[in-house]
Scaffold this motif. Structure first.
Motif: not given
Length: 171
Positions: A51-53, A4-5, A107-108, A28-29
């Motif tokens: 689907i979780s990236l 994650r950036r 994430y987001s 996101g999370h």
């Protein structure tokens, strides 16, 4: 692997997830509801396929829900990572065609999930600019703010994978 950036001034999303097209959701999370700065998103049984990236312990989905974990960085991708994106978007498109409820998350819920959601729309018949616009309209104007991901979509993932996989000429 960097996953994650740093987001800088990018605000957290204002919803846990948003429907991009019938049956395809993006999220996101984390999210911010306006009253609290930061809340975790936990998926239970709202979807048939998640689907979780990006993944975090304790964020679901519940046992029995199909869960595909396909970690990719929020950064420039390798040819192999671009191919993974294309393959998981095909899985998502097949599930949507089968009238299953699909959540694509990172994430987001902006970049990685935006890349896969937009590619899923392309698999479902949208053109790339239209898919990008729809993701931004339905999720957030901040979606796909990773310029590399937008370029991959506009170029086409097949071509982007080939170009990324080219070896530099020997000196």
């Amino acid at each position: 692997m960097r996953t994650r950036r740093r987001e800088g001034d990018v605000p957290e999303p204002r919803s846990r997830w948003d429907e991009i097209t019938t049956g395809l959701w993006m999220g996101g999370h984390v999210w911010a509801d306006g009253e609290r700065d930061h809340q975790d998103v936990v998926v239970d049984r709202e979807f048939d396929l998640v689907i979780s990236l990006y993944t975090r312990e304790g964020h679901g989905p519940s046992p029995g829900v199909e869960h595909r974990v396909v970690p990719i960085p929020d950064d420039w991708l390798t040819a192999e990572e671009i191919d993974r994106v294309r393959r998981i978007a095909e899985v998502a498109a097949d599930a949507v065609r089968g009238r299953r409820r699909v959540l694509v998350r990172c994430y987001s819920g902006y970049n990685r999930s935006g890349l896969v959601a937009a590619q899923t729309l392309i698999e479902l018949g949208h053109d790339a600019p239209g898919a990008i616009d729809r993701v931004r309209l339905r999720r957030s104007p901040w979606a796909l703010h990773n310029r590399a991901f937008e370029e991959y979509l506009l170029t086409g993932l097949d071509v982007a994978s080939l170009l990324t996989g080219l070896e530099p000429p020997a000196s």
